[in-house]
Design a protein around this motif. Structure first.
Motif, PDB file in Angstrom:
ATOM      1  N   UNK A  47       0.834  -1.213   0.000  1.00  0.00           N
ATOM      2  CA  UNK A  47       0.000   0.000   0.000  1.00  0.00           C
ATOM      3  C   UNK A  47       0.861   1.252   0.000  1.00  0.00           C
ATOM      4  N   UNK A  48       1.935   1.226   0.781  1.00  0.00           N
ATOM      5  CA  UNK A  48       2.828   2.398   0.824  1.00  0.00           C
ATOM      6  C   UNK A  48       3.463   2.646  -0.535  1.00  0.00           C
ATOM      7  N   UNK A  49       3.832   1.557  -1.214  1.00  0.00           N
ATOM      8  CA  UNK A  49       4.447   1.718  -2.535  1.00  0.00           C
ATOM      9  C   UNK A  49       3.452   2.318  -3.527  1.00  0.00           C
ATOM     10  N   UNK A  50       2.175   1.947  -3.404  1.00  0.00           N
ATOM     11  CA  UNK A  50       1.142   2.546  -4.267  1.00  0.00           C
ATOM     12  C   UNK A  50       0.907   4.011  -3.893  1.00  0.00           C
ATOM     13  N   UNK A  51       0.882   4.281  -2.592  1.00  0.00           N
ATOM     14  CA  UNK A  51       0.566   5.641  -2.116  1.00  0.00           C
ATOM     15  C   UNK A  51       1.636   6.649  -2.510  1.00  0.00           C
ATOM     16  N   UNK A  52       2.863   6.170  -2.778  1.00  0.00           N
ATOM     17  CA  UNK A  52       3.920   7.079  -3.218  1.00  0.00           C
ATOM     18  C   UNK A  52       3.625   7.645  -4.604  1.00  0.00           C
ATOM     19  N   UNK A  53       2.695   6.997  -5.336  1.00  0.00           N
ATOM     20  CA  UNK A  53       2.399   7.433  -6.713  1.00  0.00           C
ATOM     21  C   UNK A  53       0.954   7.895  -6.890  1.00  0.00           C
ATOM     22  N   UNK A  54       0.104   7.596  -5.926  1.00  0.00           N
ATOM     23  CA  UNK A  54      -1.309   7.966  -6.032  1.00  0.00           C
ATOM     24  C   UNK A  54      -1.714   8.654  -4.732  1.00  0.00           C
ATOM     25  N   UNK A  55      -2.164   9.894  -4.853  1.00  0.00           N
ATOM     26  CA  UNK A  55      -2.473  10.667  -3.664  1.00  0.00           C
ATOM     27  C   UNK A  55      -3.915  10.571  -3.209  1.00  0.00           C
ATOM     28  N   UNK A  56      -4.736   9.791  -3.913  1.00  0.00           N
ATOM     29  CA  UNK A  56      -6.152   9.690  -3.563  1.00  0.00           C
ATOM     30  C   UNK A  56      -6.402   8.662  -2.472  1.00  0.00           C
ATOM     31  N   UNK A  57      -7.680   8.384  -2.282  1.00  0.00           N
ATOM     32  CA  UNK A  57      -8.093   7.430  -1.242  1.00  0.00           C
ATOM     33  C   UNK A  57      -7.665   6.026  -1.664  1.00  0.00           C
ATOM     34  N   UNK A  58      -6.969   5.328  -0.790  1.00  0.00           N
ATOM     35  CA  UNK A  58      -6.333   4.065  -1.171  1.00  0.00           C
ATOM     36  C   UNK A  58      -6.352   3.121   0.011  1.00  0.00           C
ATOM     37  N   UNK A  59      -6.618   1.850  -0.261  1.00  0.00           N
ATOM     38  CA  UNK A  59      -6.481   0.841   0.795  1.00  0.00           C
ATOM     39  C   UNK A  59      -6.282  -0.527   0.165  1.00  0.00           C
ATOM     40  N   UNK A  60      -5.780  -1.448   0.958  1.00  0.00           N
ATOM     41  CA  UNK A  60      -5.689  -2.827   0.505  1.00  0.00           C
ATOM     42  C   UNK A  60      -7.029  -3.506   0.744  1.00  0.00           C
ATOM     43  N   UNK A  61      -7.403  -4.400  -0.163  1.00  0.00           N
ATOM     44  CA  UNK A  61      -8.678  -5.108  -0.040  1.00  0.00           C
ATOM     45  C   UNK A  61      -8.726  -5.876   1.280  1.00  0.00           C
TER      46      UNK A  61
END
Ligand SMILES: [Zn+2]
Ligand SMILES: [Zn+2]
Length: 255
Positions: free
Chosen positions: A233-247
């Motif tokens: 999730x952290x690796x994704x959040x470094x590139x996407x600033x929107x609402x994000x979570x793991x399923x």
């Protein structure tokens, strides 16, 4: 206005964590319930949520077992329900027609299913598509080591996109553009890129996809059971600033 819901039945690949399940998502819009993917352990989860006799359709992105193994459960359950009269109609299944031996086996379950090859659906706005109840489905062939389709599900202006298994490529960005919810596979750490990138997304690539497609919300799925989901999730959040979570299994995401 009807809600559009996605419930995670399973999120692990290619085998589940203890007590978990592989890919499976229940999409509900009003009275319409569609099972997307039937990986290991998902049928029991589905039955804990709804009466399987009321499914409107099943969609299988491709025939890797972590997406399709529980089709045999669905077959026996629906076949039994038709025999005992508790369901009247065969269940429509949308799936690839390749590999032909896998398709042939699925198509032979005539007591339970009517199987519709995705490649024979009509084009709607440039993509193969079908309307099921109040849901508009459309499909995009992905880049994977088996024929595979990403899926868009739309209802009353709301839209979910599910990547299925895929490398990152420009058409996938276009297909995902502006989705309210993007459910993207994130099969590993970006340090696995050499191993994964021809067939799969990493957390980082899922983040890049969500950013470039400007989606409203990102849920990461198809997670390697041994890995630290927080790191993906952290690796994704470094590139996407929107609402994000793991399923999370059992969790419902409402649009
Ligand atoms: Zn696969
Ligand atoms: Zn998979």
């Amino acid at each position: 206005m009807e809600t559009l819901d996605l419930t995670v039945l399973g999120c692990w690949a290619p085998y589940p964590r203890a007590g978990g399940a592989c890919s499976g998502y229940l999409i509900r819009s009003g009275e319409t319930s569609v099972l997307v993917e039937a990986g290991h352990g998902t049928f029991g989860r589905l039955s804990g949520i709804m009466n399987f006799r009321n499914l409107a359709a099943v969609v299988i992105s491709h025939y890797h077992p972590d997406h399709s193994a529980d089709l045999s459960c669905v077959r026996h359950a629906i076949g039994g329900a038709i025999r005992d009269g508790s369901r009247k109609e065969l269940l429509p299944v949308y799936a690839p027609d390749e590999p032909s031996d896998e398709y042939g086996r699925l198509a032979s379950y005539r007591e339970a299913f009517t199987v519709h090859p995705v490649d024979q659906l009509p084009f709607i706005d440039g993509h193969r598509g079908v309307r099921i109840g109040s849901l508009d489905l459309s499909f995009l062939p992905t880049r994977h080591n088996l024929p595979c389709y990403a899926l868009s599900l739309a209802s009353e202006g709301k839209r979910i996109v599910y990547t299925a298994d895929s490398a990152l490529f420009p058409d996938l960005v276009d297909f995902s553009r502006g989705a309210d919810l993007l459910v993207a596979e994130a099969s590993g750490y970006h340090s696995d890129w050499e191993y994964l990138h021809r067939n799969h997304l990493t957390g980082r690539l899922a983040g890049e996809l969500a950013r470039d497609a400007d989606v409203g919300r990102l849920v990461l799925t198809h997670l390697w059971p041994e890995y630290d989901v927080g790191r993906i999730s952290d690796e994704a959040a470094a590139f996407y600033g929107g609402r994000l979570e793991a399923a999370e299994e059992h969790k419902t995401y409402q649009i």
